[in-house]
Design an enzyme around this catalytic site. Structure first.
Site, PDB file in Angstrom:
ATOM      1  N   ASP A  20       0.788  -1.240   0.000  1.00 52.87           N
ATOM      2  CA  ASP A  20       0.000   0.000   0.000  1.00 52.87           C
ATOM      3  C   ASP A  20       0.819   1.289   0.000  1.00 52.87           C
ATOM      4  OD1 ASP A  20      -1.879  -1.993   0.283  1.00 52.87           O
ATOM      5  OD2 ASP A  20      -2.502  -1.420   2.285  1.00 52.87           O
ATOM      6  N   LYS A  82      -7.178  -4.146  -2.786  1.00 54.53           N
ATOM      7  CA  LYS A  82      -7.817  -4.725  -1.609  1.00 54.53           C
ATOM      8  C   LYS A  82      -8.514  -3.643  -0.803  1.00 54.53           C
ATOM      9  CE  LYS A  82      -3.695  -4.529   1.381  1.00 54.53           C
ATOM     10  NZ  LYS A  82      -4.235  -3.668   2.438  1.00 54.53           N
ATOM     11  N   CYS A 114      -2.027  -2.487   8.124  1.00 49.76           N
ATOM     12  CA  CYS A 114      -1.853  -3.543   7.121  1.00 49.76           C
ATOM     13  C   CYS A 114      -0.561  -4.343   7.289  1.00 49.76           C
ATOM     14  CB  CYS A 114      -1.943  -2.943   5.721  1.00 49.76           C
ATOM     15  SG  CYS A 114      -3.578  -2.232   5.387  1.00 49.76           S
TER      16      CYS A 114
END
Length: 197
Positions: A20, A82, A114
């Site tokens: 990310d 996601k 995450c």
């Protein structure tokens, strides 16, 4: 069995996860440029050593793509969207089994969200997890440092980018040593880790 306790890593059964590292996080994540620079080193080294790399993007429609500084190759890299806080998507789990992964090298953001969730999920599945501390960050340094400590307590190995790359190579005679050495000739940028220890 000893490798599970010691955290030995080998090119043949490792995978690099980049989590990310997206455009909308740029203004809010502590030490974002430094974290991105280190993650880019890890990515380039993984390409040189032919280590499989998995990249995720959290809700890219709203948070944008992976930042260009990483250098991902969108046509050939595994890049998955996601909304959950783990990178352990069904496609990822299949890929890890397919390539025989035993160790995951983890970089990205946010450490307490995450990164932590992904690491715990991987540990639960019996994989070694190596957190690259100088390639992980958060909006808050408190969250970042306590997440790193939590992950250490849970069995993840905390290391640096240079330490990891040298472990993977294992020998100055390795055929990729000179190429990877070029990536680490300049020390990784300071990302505030020492000031919080």
């Amino acid at each position: 069995m000893a490798s599970k306790k010691l955290g030995q890593v080998f090119i043949r059964n490792s995978a690099l996860f980049l989590c990310d590292m997206q455009e909308k996080f740029r203004p809010t994540i502590q030490y974002f440029p430094q974290i991105v620079e280190v993650a880019s080193r890890m990515y380039r080294a993984a390409k040189i050593m032919e280590i499989p790399t998995i990249i995720t993007e959290q809700y890219p429609k709203g948070l944008g793509p992976t930042v260009p500084e990483i250098g991902v190759e969108r046509e050939t890299d595994t890049i998955l969207s996601k909304t959950c806080f783990t990178m352990c998507l069904p496609q990822v789990e299949e890929k890890l089994k397919e390539i025989g992964t035993e160790s995951v090298i983890l970089c990205g953001i946010e450490t307490q969200a995450c990164i932590q969730k992904t690491a715990l999920d991987l540990l639960e599945r019996g994989l070694d997890v190596h957190i690259i501390a100088d390639a992980c960050s958060s909006r808050s340094m408190v969250d970042r440092m306590y997440a790193i400590e939590r992950l250490r307590q849970s069995g993840a190995f905390i290391t640096t980018s240079e330490g990891m790359l040298l472990q993977l190579l294992g020998d100055a005679k390795h055929p990729h040593f000179k190429e990877v050495q070029k990536l680490i000739q300049t020390s990784a940028p300071d990302s505030g880790l020492l000031s919080k220890m």
